[in-house]
Write an enzyme that holds these catalytic residues in place. Sequence first.
Site, short mmCIF file in Angstrom:
data_model
loop_
_atom_site.label_atom_id
_atom_site.label_comp_id
_atom_site.label_asym_id
_atom_site.label_seq_id
_atom_site.Cartn_x
_atom_site.Cartn_y
_atom_site.Cartn_z
N GLU A 43 0.82 -1.20 0.00
CA GLU A 43 0.00 0.00 0.00
C GLU A 43 0.87 1.26 0.00
O GLU A 43 1.83 1.37 0.76
CB GLU A 43 -0.91 0.00 1.24
N LYS A 116 -10.49 2.66 -1.73
CA LYS A 116 -10.61 1.99 -0.44
C LYS A 116 -11.90 2.38 0.27
O LYS A 116 -12.18 3.56 0.49
CB LYS A 116 -9.39 2.36 0.41
N CYS A 153 -5.89 -2.70 2.50
CA CYS A 153 -5.57 -2.64 3.92
C CYS A 153 -6.78 -2.80 4.85
O CYS A 153 -7.24 -3.90 5.04
CB CYS A 153 -4.78 -1.37 4.24
#
Length: 291
Positions: A43, A116, A153
């Site tokens: 990431e 995300k 994540c």
Amino acid sequence: MTAVTLAALQMACGGDETANIDAVEAMVRDAAGQGAEIILPQELFSGPYFCKDQDATRFETARTVGDSPAVARLSALAAELSVVLAVSFFERAGRAHFNSLALIDADGSLRYVYRKAHIPDGPGYQEKYYFTPGDTGFEVVETRYGRVGALVCWDQWFPEPARILALQGADVLLYPTAIGSEPRYPDLDSQGHWTRVMQGHAAANMVPVVASNRIGREVGREATVTFYGSSFIAGADGALLAQAGRTERAILTATVDFDLIRRQRAEWGLFRDRRPDLYGAVLSHDGKGRR
């Protein structure tokens, strides 16, 4: 049979964007030389994990997908090496800012930008200061080597996105991450929990999982985080096929057979026996159907 080699990359990131991208390029070349076809860097690899602090100047580093040096460089590399790459970057879109991932096919084409969905907020991980919650939903992309589902994540802690992508036919789930120590709780080590939750996604959905994390100690004004690496590849039964240590630079590879896994998944009956008519409560916050 459709044997595909997966790879996870793990490294420390410094303050020089070009040097970081150079390092990732070198590791992608190495992984491709080992036969990898779907390769996952970590990431926000273009720089330090800036969410340790609240710093308004960091917004100046956000780029549109068309202006991202990381996306441009790795798109050309994907075409050169005939590999699929998932490229994490800090995206600017109008007045919004996203923690995004560009999925690049083996011909170098941009197939999808995922933003995300789940944004954490806490000491050392102040992502809500920087990122708008993603608005893309969850989508599986057909690539040269199989159907890829990519998340980022904090998404890894939630079973729902993994299940959605599995339902859409993902052959593999990719999770680029940046996680390590907890500044408020120095004795807390979440590495085992972090690994097991994604192993659970693999096992529950019978889909391989690739997780790539960074290493190194990064010092900020407000917090210091020591990233614990431990990148891994899990098979469709959740078992670890490969895992890196906590401190070393690493390239992990593992070969899986998507056709065989598809047949095993159908035979096992997990998706046949689902009862979505009974799962409405998951759409509420309290489990009682109220939204």
